[in-house]
Design a protein around this motif. Structure first.
Motif, PDB file in Angstrom:
ATOM      1  N   UNK A 246       7.287   4.364   3.565  1.00 13.85           N
ATOM      2  CA  UNK A 246       8.296   3.944   4.537  1.00 13.85           C
ATOM      3  C   UNK A 246       9.577   3.486   3.835  1.00 13.85           C
ATOM      4  N   UNK A 247       9.421   2.627   2.841  1.00 11.34           N
ATOM      5  CA  UNK A 247      10.590   2.105   2.127  1.00 11.34           C
ATOM      6  C   UNK A 247      11.360   3.221   1.432  1.00 11.34           C
ATOM      7  N   UNK A 248      10.629   4.148   0.851  1.00 12.21           N
ATOM      8  CA  UNK A 248      11.277   5.215   0.083  1.00 12.21           C
ATOM      9  C   UNK A 248      12.055   6.172   0.990  1.00 12.21           C
ATOM     10  N   UNK A 249      11.441   6.587   2.118  1.00 10.75           N
ATOM     11  CA  UNK A 249      12.145   7.556   2.968  1.00 10.75           C
ATOM     12  C   UNK A 249      13.349   6.907   3.659  1.00 10.75           C
ATOM     13  N   UNK A 250      13.250   5.613   3.994  1.00  9.84           N
ATOM     14  CA  UNK A 250      14.413   4.938   4.575  1.00  9.84           C
ATOM     15  C   UNK A 250      15.548   4.874   3.549  1.00  9.84           C
ATOM     16  N   UNK A 251      15.204   4.539   2.294  1.00 13.07           N
ATOM     17  CA  UNK A 251      16.211   4.475   1.238  1.00 13.07           C
ATOM     18  C   UNK A 251      16.864   5.832   1.020  1.00 13.07           C
TER      19      UNK A 251
ATOM     20  N   UNK B 202       8.161   9.605  11.449  1.00 17.09           N
ATOM     21  CA  UNK B 202       8.276  10.705  10.483  1.00 17.09           C
ATOM     22  C   UNK B 202       6.932  10.938   9.814  1.00 17.09           C
ATOM     23  N   UNK B 203       6.293   9.859   9.413  1.00 17.07           N
ATOM     24  CA  UNK B 203       4.985   9.908   8.754  1.00 17.07           C
ATOM     25  C   UNK B 203       3.949  10.529   9.697  1.00 17.07           C
TER      26      UNK B 203
ATOM     27  N   UNK C  83       0.848  -1.196   0.000  1.00 20.61           N
ATOM     28  CA  UNK C  83       0.000   0.000   0.000  1.00 20.61           C
ATOM     29  C   UNK C  83       0.886   1.250   0.000  1.00 20.61           C
ATOM     30  N   UNK C  84       0.255   2.413  -0.131  1.00 21.82           N
ATOM     31  CA  UNK C  84       1.012   3.664  -0.246  1.00 21.82           C
ATOM     32  C   UNK C  84       1.838   3.958   0.994  1.00 21.82           C
ATOM     33  N   UNK C  85       1.319   3.630   2.186  1.00 24.26           N
ATOM     34  CA  UNK C  85       2.075   3.906   3.405  1.00 24.26           C
ATOM     35  C   UNK C  85       3.369   3.093   3.434  1.00 24.26           C
TER      36      UNK C  85
END
Length: 568
Positions: A213-218, A303-304, A207-209
């Motif tokens: 999460x994956x994108x901001x950690x990367x 963060x979210x 899902x978008x959430x």
């Protein structure tokens, strides 16, 4: 759902027709009648008080209606309800006056009301601008990408820490910041990423959430990230409940915050175990296990929770990180009341309700949040939080025959009452007592309720004995909750007093900007058990104190009722 407002010619303001079957709508109609508030308001050179009050009623949320019934009988007129309701009332009328080209005097009157509402924060205050290397690179990144924030500057404030101040006067209604949509970080940003977008499109079931999460950690760990200047000024750690030491979290047992924190951490743990090591095995260079840890997911979730703004895009409301605007601190009397995406221009725009003088801190209201929500999502608390409450649940007596229990369940459902309720300082909601009257009813009393005309959200006085059983059940439930806590309200107050004394003494000995942590900070002071080094320990104790204060206040109210009726 709320009653809607619209203008008729005249100019007049008219309340639209509403659905009588919705209990919240019905309750608003009762209030309109109780305070003799008309549905049509003629507008001339001044704003009628009845218009202000009618708009307040129409914009009341269910949580406000839940507790308001215990107060409105004491009022001869409606007036101010709370900051959330007042801000929405003022913003709603401002939009309507502008759309309908209301007379200039009406606009002037409304502006005066807005200035009065924002007065607690709308004054110049002392602060120190933040001009470290990371912040200066962030400013340059904003300029390079056509972000317009002519009056905004990040600064340190004595009471709130990092926040945003205005360097020059900001006229009300004018954009205080304009940000191109491409700078709004969301799941859409991940899909648009030339490197990661195709990978995210390949992975099914996210899902978008989770994508966020994956994108901001990367990107946090990507030194070449286009978002690097933004991530360099984002928090590296949080004081939210998700990051409490285990010992402090266990102190919360018996409160809503304990249960909510446990549930979210279990969800994050399950999500992490579902994704890893599978993603690492499939894309080792993109999702290395050393970076995508459970702790990294906790950071991404905080963060979210603490910084994402819910914004409407294409008719759908989605969370976005909004650079610079997400640094605004919270205040219930905030000047910024409008934050929208102008899809035609492709920009995010924030506007203020009032003229903001130079040197003022710029605030945004995060919402009418209970204390557990503030600590879980944002990592801070508000003194004397007027939105705070304590959730309390009841059960139908298990010694009732099965058919009686079923009838009581049906009645509670029919009247939209239920068994889950809330306590707050200042009294007990009539909805709560209505539920208890049903729960504690005898078969004869139950039959009497069933023959009455159905009134949503209400079961009136049945009998002396039923009332006694209901109030006693409430008192017993509150005492049982208080008995579960390891410390009393008085002990929490004493702990906070010692924490304040320690902080005052430390601040007098060494200024904040020169202070460094020493090994002595981790030791108990004078042999007590207080953790003076933990930044979250005072928050936990304050939260527990406030919850016990609600329970003690409610118990005192119950005892007063019992005493007045000689039921003790």
């Amino acid at each position: 759902r709320v009653m809607s407002l619209s203008f008729d010619l005249g100019p007049c303001l008219t309340l639209n027709s509403v659905d009588d079957t919705d209990p919240a709508i019905a309750q608003r109609q009762v209030l309109l009648q109780r305070f003799s508030l008309p549905t049509v308001h003629v507008l001339s050179e001044s704003i009628p008080q009845t218009l202000l009050d009618a708009t307040r009623v129409c914009l009341m949320k269910d949580t406000e209606l839940y507790f308001f019934d215990r107060e409105h009988a004491k009022r001869s007129s409606l007036g101010f309800i709370n900051p959330r309701n007042e801000a929405q009332m003022l913003s709603t009328l401002k939009k309507m006056f502008t759309a309908q080209k209301a007379p200039a005097k009406l606009h002037h009157n409304l502006d005066e009301l807005c200035q009065s509402f924002c007065a607690p924060v709308n004054v110049p205050t002392s602060s120190s601008p933040l001009k470290d290397n990371a912040m200066m690179q962030f400013y340059q990144w904003l300029r390079d990408n056509n972000v317009d924030h002519p009056h905004m500057e990040v600064a340190l404030f004595p009471d709130t820490g990092r926040g945003v101040r205005v360097e020059g006067t900001v006229p009300q209604g004018e954009p205080v910041i304009t940000i191109p949509s491409r700078l709004l970080l969301s799941a859409r940003s991940a899909y648009d990423d030339t490197k990661l977008g195709p990978i995210f499109s390949e992975i099914e079931g996210l899902d978008d959430d989770t994508i966020f999460f994956l994108y901001v950690i990367h990107e946090k760990h990507n030194p070449q990230s286009w978002w690097r200047p933004l991530f360099d000024v984002l928090p590296t750690h949080f004081t939210t409940a998700l990051h409490l030491p285990v010992q402090e979290w266990l102190m919360l047992e018996g409160t809503p915050l304990f249960d909510e924190t446990l549930q979210i951490k279990e969800q994050i743990r399950s999500l992490h175990e579902m994704l890893f090591p599978t993603l690492t095995e499939s894309y080792p260079s993109v999702f290395p296990a050393s970076v995508f840890t459970y702790e990294a997911f906790l950071w991404a979730r905080s963060l979210f929770d603490s910084r994402a703004m819910q914004l409407s895009v294409g008719g759908e409301v989605r969370p976005h990180l909004v650079p610079m605007a997400d640094m605004l601190n919270h205040h219930p009397h905030a000047q910024v009341t409008s934050k929208t995406i102008d899809e035609e221009r492709g920009v995010f725009v924030a506007r203020t309700l009032v003229d903001v003088p130079a040197g003022s801190q710029l605030y945004l209201a995060y919402g009418a949040l209970k204390s557990w929500e503030l600590l879980l999502y944002y990592g801070f608390l508000v003194d004397n939080n007027e939105y705070d409450s304590f959730h309390i649940g009841f059960e139908i007596p298990d010694d009732d025959p099965d058919n009686v229990q079923e009838r009581k369940q049906a009645l509670l459902q029919e009247r939209c009452l239920g068994l889950g309720h809330f306590l707050a300082c200042g009294g007990v909601s009539s909805r709560l007592m209505s539920s208890l009257r049903v729960c504690m009813a005898t078969e004869e009393e139950l039959a009497h309720i069933e023959t009455r005309t159905s009134l949503l959200l209400d079961v009136a006085y049945l009998s002396h004995d039923n009332e006694k059983r209901a109030w006693r059940a409430l008192g017993d439930a509150i005492e049982a909750i208080l008995g579960q806590f390891e410390t009393s309200l008085e002990e929490d107050e004493a702990t906070l007093a010692r924490l304040d004394e320690h902080t005052t003494r430390r601040d007098n000995e060494e200024p904040m900007e020169k202070r460094t942590k020493t090994t002595d900070d981790d030791d108990d002071e004078d042999g007590d058990s207080i953790d003076y080094s933990s930044p979250t320990y005072p928050l936990v104790v304050r939260y527990m104190r406030d919850q016990k204060h609600i329970l003690q206040s409610s118990l005192k109210h119950v005892q007063n009722v019992m005493g007045l009726n000689d039921w003790s």
